[in-house]
Design a protein around this motif. Structure first.
Motif, short mmCIF file in Angstrom:
data_model
loop_
_atom_site.label_atom_id
_atom_site.label_comp_id
_atom_site.label_asym_id
_atom_site.label_seq_id
_atom_site.Cartn_x
_atom_site.Cartn_y
_atom_site.Cartn_z
N ASN A 147 -6.19 8.82 -0.68
CA ASN A 147 -4.93 8.20 -1.05
C ASN A 147 -3.76 8.81 -0.29
O ASN A 147 -2.64 8.85 -0.78
N GLY A 148 -4.02 9.24 0.95
CA GLY A 148 -2.94 9.64 1.82
C GLY A 148 -2.33 8.44 2.51
O GLY A 148 -2.49 7.31 2.06
N PHE A 149 -1.66 8.68 3.64
CA PHE A 149 -1.01 7.61 4.37
C PHE A 149 -1.79 7.24 5.62
O PHE A 149 -1.31 6.47 6.44
N ALA A 150 -2.99 7.80 5.78
CA ALA A 150 -3.75 7.55 6.99
C ALA A 150 -4.06 6.07 7.16
O ALA A 150 -4.16 5.57 8.28
N ASP A 151 -4.20 5.34 6.05
CA ASP A 151 -4.53 3.92 6.14
C ASP A 151 -3.29 3.03 6.12
O ASP A 151 -3.39 1.82 6.02
N LEU A 198 0.84 -1.20 0.00
CA LEU A 198 0.00 0.00 0.00
C LEU A 198 0.87 1.25 0.00
O LEU A 198 0.56 2.23 -0.70
N ALA A 199 1.97 1.24 0.76
CA ALA A 199 2.86 2.39 0.80
C ALA A 199 3.47 2.67 -0.57
O ALA A 199 3.60 3.84 -0.98
N MET A 250 7.04 8.18 4.65
CA MET A 250 6.19 8.79 5.66
C MET A 250 6.37 10.30 5.73
O MET A 250 5.45 11.03 6.12
N LEU A 251 7.55 10.81 5.36
CA LEU A 251 7.84 12.24 5.51
C LEU A 251 6.87 13.10 4.71
O LEU A 251 6.45 14.16 5.17
N ARG A 252 6.52 12.64 3.53
CA ARG A 252 5.65 13.45 2.66
C ARG A 252 4.21 13.44 3.14
O ARG A 252 3.47 14.39 2.97
#
Length: 721
Positions: A311-315, A294-295, A327-329
């Protein structure tokens, strides 16, 4: 061929009752007094046998193979009620449960099988596999050792023992296991493939490739060998061939997520991002619970500026092992960044046992070792070259350890001329590179890469020096016990944020970022027309990589374009799909797409010169401009930023403070937008800022490389003490 009683008892476990009975009678003909064989034969002829028939066992296995998992488990449960003391049944139950991911239950069944038959080496091997899949690698290794002790010629156990040793980073022992397996069974393709993986871990991609080719020659339909071959080709930067290997693997095993993920890596390197994204998405479809897959999808979508809802990193769980740089972005949250980095380091480097390194005898010069893949024409060298030249060689001995490409360009030659010793360690594995640094008696090892692309944290996990620090390359915590310090400044890591760093924070008095105050700017005079810019309109600029752009700042930029008549936004063209998508996002916000102008790559000195055609640099939020920010300032272009929470979101603010322009640093998106609008609408205010910047270039700490060198040398002396 005559077999012993023990061999007969082991072999009979996997035979139908009638064949087992015949085998027992054959042994009893030679050894009529053997009580164990006689008891086994009697058990077969008893009204209620100890074990189910082969047809009953085969039915349970067949149901599992057909995907009828509930029925398979029910069948096994019924058999266990009838044959609770059957070691073969418990072994089968373990295999079915392991296949369903019920590893605790599987291990319990294997334990029962072994308790019933302590010489059951197949069950010991299976138990080891289940334990290894649970992450209990030392316990798995012990299980494989017991299996081999019972049957030294059992090839499967030697192969699995090698896999366990590889996970424990006992790589030479792992190679020996696979070599023994190959001697026992020269045509065992899996042994060659697994040995190739260890060689790849040891940074021997050519040797690894030869072993993968041997495995494929022996067993052309071994899908994993084709994946591994692709991995070796990636290490050799033979991207096209890697894609071919992954395609062959996928044709053989369409359900292998790793093949699709690594194929995406190769396609991305080939600058075929649309195809790469499709490959990453397929990997995620196959393995929807894989945070890594997913990442990869989310990160490539960011590169392509695909901003679909959700489509962020919340999931993506912060405590799952995904590349920390991603993760930084997505998360301007230093705590989540630390959790991510810790999980990644634990998975990647947790099994490494570091060497014991004591401080070297005091007195004499302090030996500094800088480690990077970027000692060539690269942003790192554009920033650091003058520092290497200005180091006080009467107090410091400077070593550069390069694990990047062996190229001879301008910046590489400048580095070699500046340092006391240059070490090309590209072809050494991590342990050997660390050993070389220890042999050179490096006092302080400086990691210039962190978790960025082509990094080698494993070198530091093995301990290259008594003191190890990370600097410049990675704007966040390493999340690793083996990095002792992070070099920062008061802006990038304020005191209240220190708890989000596994390293001890040491601060330089001004900005942490070094700069070369002799960096050349081309004499070329660009016209706006040749750059595709309007002659009279206001030019907002952001030369950050496209993946740093998010809807949060882009919304502001579009509002600025709407309010400043005739203005344009000048962006870096990272890839064609991203440019097209950004123009589409502009249209969604009511801004004509042609008001976004894209700049292609050009030589560094020319790139600096062309920035004089811009009026104001607009920074990104979660991941600021870093080298790009100092490029803009050095060329005389003012920059507006917003301070975030994490290191990556505070770098531009650090630079602005060090160039004595803190008034261009804002705290909120609203303040950022208001300041940018004011400077764009008020020519006098913008001219005053540009005039102040022009003066400060020669008077402020940011571009005073000699003072910076003295400051960082003071830090090194403190760390050494």
């Amino acid at each position: 061929m005559k077999i012993s009683a023990d061999q007969a008892l082991r072999k009979a476990r996997n035979l139908p009752p009638e064949e087992a009975a015949a085998l027992y009678r054959q042994v009893l003909d030679r050894f009529p007094g053997n009580k164990r064989v006689r008891a086994a034969l009697d058990a077969l002829s008893a009204p209620a046998g100890k074990s189910p028939s082969s047809s009953e066992l085969n039915m349970a296995v067949a149901l599992y193979g057909q995907g009828q998992f509930a029925q398979a488990l029910e069948t096994i449960a019924n058999l266990l009620e009838r044959y609770p003391d059957s070691e073969v049944l418990h072994n089968t139950a373990g295999a079915v449960n392991a296949g369903l991911g019920r590893l605790d239950t599987a291990v319990a069944h294997y334990d029962k099988a072994i308790a019933l038959a302590p010489d059951y080496f197949e069950a010991l091997n299976n138990r080891g596999i289940a334990l290894q899949n649970q992450g209990c690698v030392p316990e798995a290794l012990a299980s494989f050792d017991r299996a081999i002790g019972l049957n030294p010629g059992y090839t499967k156990a030697h192969v699995n023992r090698g896999l366990a040793l590889g996970k424990l980073k006992r790589l030479d022992e792992a190679l020996a296991c696979f070599d023994l397996a190959i001697r026992l069974e020269p045509a065992l393709a899996e042994a060659y493939s697994n040995k190739g993986n260890v060689l790849l871990t040891m940074n021997r991609p050519c040797d690894a490739l030869a072993h993968f080719d041997k495995a494929i020659a022996l067993k052309g339909n071994l899908a994993s060998a084709h994946v591994n071959r692709g991995n070796a080709l990636i290490a050799l930067k033979r991207w096209d061939e890697a894609v071919v290997s992954y395609d062959r693997s996928i044709a053989l095993a369409p359900g292998d997520a790793m093949a699709f993920r690594n194929r995406g890596i190769a396609l991305h390197k080939l600058k075929r991002p649309d195809e790469a994204l499709a490959s990453y998405r397929r990997a995620h479809q196959i393995a929807p619970d894989s945070a890594r897959d997913l990442a990869e999808v989310r990160y490539l979508e960011a590169h392509l500026c695909i901003w679909n809802d959700g489509n962020g990193f919340a999931d993506v769980p912060a405590d799952m092992a995904v590349p920390p740089f991603y993760m930084l972005r997505f998360e301007d949250n230093p705590q989540k960044q630390m959790e991510c980095a810790r999980a990644w380091c634990a998975e990647q480097y947790g099994a490494i046992v570091p060497a014991e390194v004591k401080p070297h005898a005091s007195g004499g010069k302090i030996r500094i070792g800088y480690f990077s893949a970027d000692f060539h024409n690269h942003a790192t060298m554009y920033l650091m070259a003058r520092l290497f030249e200005l180091h006080d060689k009467s107090r410091f001995e400077i070593h550069a350890f390069s694990y990047g490409p062996d190229v001879q360009d301008e910046m590489r030659l400048r580095l070699i001329n500046a340092v006391d010793a240059f070490h090309q360690v590209e072809r050494l594995d991590d342990e050997a590179a660390a050993r070389l640094a220890r042999e050179a008696e490096i006092d302080i090892a400086i990691d210039l890469k962190g978790h960025t692309e082509n990094a080698r944290p494993g070198i530091f996990a093995y301990r290259a020096a008594p003191v190890q620090a990370q600097y410049l390359g990675y704007p966040g915590t390493m999340g690793a016990e083996f990095i002792d310090y992070i070099i920062a400044d008061p802006v990038t890591i304020p005191p209240h944020c220190e708890r989000f760093y596994t390293e001890q924070v040491v601060r330089l008095p001004h900005s942490y970022q070094v700069n070369d105050d002799r960096r050349a700017i081309s004499d070329r005079i660009f016209t706006r027309a040749e750059l595709g810019l309007p002659e009279d309109g206001f030019v907002f600029c952001c030369f950050n990589n496209n993946y740093k752009i998010t809807p949060s700042e882009f919304d502001i930029w579009m509002r600025l374009l709407s309010q400043i008549e005739g203005s344009v936004l000048w962006l870096f063209r990272d890839n064609a799909p991203a440019a097209e998508n950004l123009r589409g996002e502009a249209a969604k916000r009511g801004v004509a797409p042609e008001r976004l102008v894209f700049a292609d790559r050009m030589p560094q000195a020319d790139h600096l010169a062309r920035q004089r055609c811009a009026d104001l640099f607009l920074d990104t939020f979660a991941f600021n401009a870093h080298t790009t920010a100092s490029d803009a300032l050095w060329s005389g272009l003012p920059l507006v930023t917003r301070l975030g929470q994490s290191f990556a979101a505070r770098v531009a603010g650090s630079l602005l403070h060090a160039v004595d322009l803190p008034e261009l640093t804002t705290e909120t998106p609203e303040a950022y937008e208001a300041l940018a609008l004011k400077l764009a609408a008020d020519p006098a205010a913008l001219a005053a800022v540009k005039a102040k910047l022009a003066i400060n270039l020669s008077t402020s700490p940011l571009f005073d490389t000699a003072q910076f060198t003295r400051d960082i040398e003071t830090v090194y002396e403190r760390l050494h003490a």
